[in-house]
Design a protein around this motif. Structure first.
Motif, short mmCIF file in Angstrom:
data_model
loop_
_atom_site.label_atom_id
_atom_site.label_comp_id
_atom_site.label_asym_id
_atom_site.label_seq_id
_atom_site.Cartn_x
_atom_site.Cartn_y
_atom_site.Cartn_z
N CYS A 43 0.92 -1.10 -0.04
CA CYS A 43 0.06 0.01 0.08
C CYS A 43 0.86 1.06 0.04
N ALA A 44 2.24 1.12 0.15
CA ALA A 44 3.11 2.31 0.30
C ALA A 44 3.96 2.47 -0.73
N LEU A 45 4.31 3.88 -1.17
CA LEU A 45 5.07 3.97 -2.21
C LEU A 45 6.51 4.20 -1.58
N VAL A 46 7.29 3.24 -1.42
CA VAL A 46 8.31 3.24 -0.68
C VAL A 46 9.74 3.49 -1.91
N THR A 47 10.39 4.63 -1.60
CA THR A 47 11.69 5.15 -2.56
C THR A 47 12.64 5.00 -1.73
N ASP A 48 13.71 4.76 -2.41
CA ASP A 48 15.06 4.84 -1.85
C ASP A 48 15.55 6.13 -2.43
N ALA A 49 15.73 7.20 -1.48
CA ALA A 49 16.14 8.51 -1.71
C ALA A 49 17.12 8.74 -2.43
N LYS A 50 18.39 7.92 -2.10
CA LYS A 50 19.74 7.84 -2.81
C LYS A 50 19.57 7.64 -4.25
N ARG A 63 19.64 8.47 12.91
CA ARG A 63 18.47 8.47 11.99
C ARG A 63 18.61 7.35 10.75
N LEU A 64 17.56 6.49 10.88
CA LEU A 64 17.39 5.35 9.86
C LEU A 64 16.75 5.86 8.70
N VAL A 65 17.18 5.42 7.54
CA VAL A 65 16.29 5.59 6.19
C VAL A 65 16.41 4.25 5.43
N HIS A 66 15.22 4.08 4.66
CA HIS A 66 15.02 3.10 3.76
C HIS A 66 16.40 2.87 2.46
N LYS A 67 16.63 1.77 2.34
CA LYS A 67 17.58 1.26 1.44
C LYS A 67 16.91 0.26 0.70
N SER A 68 16.89 0.37 -0.71
CA SER A 68 16.40 -0.95 -1.40
C SER A 68 17.45 -1.99 -1.47
N ILE A 69 16.64 -3.22 -1.81
CA ILE A 69 17.65 -4.22 -1.54
C ILE A 69 18.60 -4.34 -2.57
N PRO A 70 19.74 -4.63 -2.44
CA PRO A 70 20.85 -4.19 -3.34
C PRO A 70 21.14 -5.60 -4.31
N VAL A 71 20.26 -6.76 -3.97
CA VAL A 71 20.37 -7.74 -5.10
C VAL A 71 18.94 -8.01 -5.67
N GLU A 72 19.00 -7.96 -7.01
CA GLU A 72 17.87 -8.58 -7.41
C GLU A 72 17.59 -10.00 -7.40
N PHE A 73 16.43 -10.36 -6.92
CA PHE A 73 16.16 -11.67 -6.47
C PHE A 73 15.05 -12.15 -6.98
N TYR A 74 14.72 -13.21 -7.61
CA TYR A 74 13.50 -13.84 -7.97
C TYR A 74 13.44 -15.29 -7.75
N CYS A 75 12.26 -15.74 -6.92
CA CYS A 75 12.22 -17.06 -6.64
C CYS A 75 11.08 -17.59 -7.26
N VAL A 76 11.08 -18.50 -8.12
CA VAL A 76 9.71 -18.94 -8.77
C VAL A 76 9.41 -20.49 -8.91
N SER A 77 8.22 -20.65 -8.43
CA SER A 77 7.78 -22.31 -8.37
C SER A 77 7.53 -22.43 -9.78
N LEU A 78 7.78 -23.76 -10.38
CA LEU A 78 7.73 -23.99 -11.57
C LEU A 78 6.89 -25.48 -11.73
N GLY A 79 5.97 -25.51 -10.69
CA GLY A 79 5.36 -27.04 -10.63
C GLY A 79 5.38 -27.58 -9.22
N GLN A 80 5.20 -28.63 -9.00
CA GLN A 80 4.96 -29.22 -7.70
C GLN A 80 6.51 -29.57 -7.13
N ASN A 81 7.27 -29.99 -8.19
CA ASN A 81 8.71 -30.56 -7.78
C ASN A 81 9.74 -29.73 -8.58
#
Length: 373
Positions: free
Chosen positions: A279-286, A319-337
Motif C-alpha cells: 500500500c506504500a510508495l517506498v522510494t530509496d532517496a539515494k 536516523r535510519l532511512v530506507h535502502k532498496s535491496i541491493p540484490v535482484e532476486f526472483y524465486c519462482v515455483s515451476l510446478g510441484q517439484n
C-alpha cells in the motif's frame, strides 16, 4: 501506556509485529501495548493461492491470534478513517459497530488487492474463495468428459507459478490445454534471456503453452471467449486473471495509487503514522528506486520500520532511512517439484535450479508467514 496499532494482517503487518516484539521485549504489557487490526480473522498466505487450486485441502489461512501474545491484542474490523485530531482510527466491527481506537504510533500495512475489474469477466486469483471457484470450474469440465482450455492471463511471477501448477496438476487428466498469456516479449524480461528461456522450457515440460506480446481485453463468461488486443479471439473454458495488484489505501496522502512516505516510512503530512508494504510508495532517496509490491520487499521494510519506530518513541539513536535491496532476486515455483531462483548483484548473476531452488522457495514462503519448523 503507549499504544502501537498495526492495520493489516498481511506480510508487512505480521512481520512488523514480530520485529517489534523482539525490539520491545518485556516492555510489552507493561508500558507498551500493541493492537493488530484486520477485517479477516486470518493471515492469508497470498503467494500460495495457486496451490489451493490444485489441492482443495491446502490451508492458506493462519489465525491472526497466533501472532499475538503478552501485551498484544487482535481486533477484527474494517478501518474506515483516521482521525488525526484525536489520534485515533475509526473501526467498524461486525459491519455495524463503530469504534474509535486511539494510537501513539500507527502503521498502515493494508496490502493490496487484484487489479481485475468485474466487467473483464473470468476469475481473479485473489482469495481462497476464487481459488476454490477456479478448481470447481475445472473439475466440472473434467467430470463432463470435455476437452478443457484454461487461460492464465498475466505472466508475472504469480501467473507463471499458476500456469505451472495447472500444468502439473492436469498433465494426466486427458484433453486439457493450459495457455499462459504474456503481454511482454519474454518471461521475466528483467532477467537474462537464458533465464527466460529456461523458465519457458520448464513450463513446456508440464504442458503449458506460452504466447507472448499480446494483451487480453476481456473474457466473455457466457460465450467462453477470450478477446485479444490485436482483434483475435479464442475459445477458453476457464480464464484466470493474474494481471497485477492495486494498493489498498485510506485517505492518507497518495501518489500513483499508493500512500506516500518519506525515507523513514513516515506518511507525509501525518504525525506518528507510518506505512510499508504494497500500500506504500517506498522510494530509496539515494537511488530513486521504488520498491516493488512483493512480500520480499514488505518483509525487509518491516525490519527497518520496527527500529525506526522504537527510535522515534525513545528519541534516541541515529536516523535510519530506507535502502532498496541491493540484490535482484526472483524465486519462482515451476510446478510441484520444480523451482527456479535467479539473483543478480552488479555484474554478477546466478541461476539456481532443482532441489536447492525448491528448498529456497519453500523456506521463503514459510519465513514470510513466520512459520517456524
Amino acid at each position: 501506556m503507549k499504544h502501537i496499532v498495526i492495520v493489516g494482517g498481511g506480510y508487512a503487518g505480521i512481520n512488523t509485529l514480530e520485529h517489534l516484539k523482539k525490539q520491545l521485549g518485556n516492555r510489552l504489557g507493561h508500558d507498551i501495548r500493541m493492537t493488530l487490526i484486520d477485517k479477516q480473522p486470518y493471515h492469508l498466505r497470498k503467494v500460495l493461492l495457486f496451490r489451493r487450486i490444485s489441492d482443495k485441502d491446502f490451508n492458506l489461512h493462519i489465525p491472526l491470534t497466533s501472532y499475538t501474545g503478552e501485551g498484544i491484542s487482535f481486533v477484527q474490523g474494517e478501518v474506515e478513517e483516521i482521525s488525526e485530531r484525536e489520534q485515533a482510527i475509526v473501526v467498524t466491527r461486525d459491519g455495524l459497530k463503530r469504534e474509535n481506537i486511539p494510537y501513539d504510533q500507527l502503521v498502515l500495512a493494508m496490502g493490496s488487492s487484484s487489479r481485475h475489474q468485474e466487467d473483464q469477466g473470468g476469475i481473479p486469483l485473489e482469495s481462497s474463495k476464487t481459488a476454490d471457484l477456479i478448481r470447481s470450474r475445472i473439475e466440472e469440465g473434467i467430470k463432463a468428459g470435455k476437452s478443457i482450455h484454461i487461460a492464465v492471463v498475466g505472466a508475472g511471477i504469480s501467473g507463471v507459478e499458476t500456469a505451472a501448477e495447472m500444468g502439473c496438476w492436469l498433465k494426466d487428466s486427458g484433453a486439457v490445454k493450459v495457455t499462459l498469456v504474456n503481454a511482454d516479449r519474454r518471461l521475466l524480461s528483467s532477467a537474462p534471456k537464458k533465464v527466460s528461456a529456461h523458465m519457458e522450457e520448464e513450463l513446456t515440460k508440464v504442458g503449458v503453452n506460452v504466447i507472448h506480446g499480446v494483451k487480453v481485453c476481456q473474457y466473455d463468461d457466457q460465450a467462453k471467449t477470450l478477446y485479444y488486443s490485436d482483434g483475435t479471439t479464442e475459445t477458453v473454458d476457464v480464464c484466470i486473471w493474474t494481471t497485477g495488484l492495486k494498493s489498498n489505501v485510506l485517505s492518507a496522502s497518495r501518489e500513483k495509487g499508493r500512500i506516500v512516505v518519506d525515507e523513514s516510512y513516515h506518511v507525509k503530512g501525518m504525525k506518528n503514522v507510518y506505512s510499508i508494504g504494497d500500500c506504500a510508495l517506498v522510494t530509496d532517496a539515494k537511488t530513486g528506486r521504488i520498491d516493488r509490491m512483493t512480500c520480499k520487499e514488505a518483509v525487509l521494510q518491516s525490519g527497518k520500520l520496527s527500529r525506526i519506530m522504537v527510535k522515534d518513541m525513545t528519541g534516541s539513536g541515529k536516523r535510519l532511512v530506507h535502502k532498496s535491496i541491493p540484490v535482484e532476486f526472483y524465486c519462482v515455483s515451476l510446478g510441484q517439484n520444480r523451482a527456479l531462483v535467479w539473483m543478480k548483484k552488479g555484474k554478477y548473476s546466478m541461476l539456481i535450479r532443482n532441489r536447492l531452488a525448491l528448498f529456497i522457495r519453500k523456506s521463503t514462503w514459510d519465513s514470510a508467514s513466520l512459520i517456524k519448523k
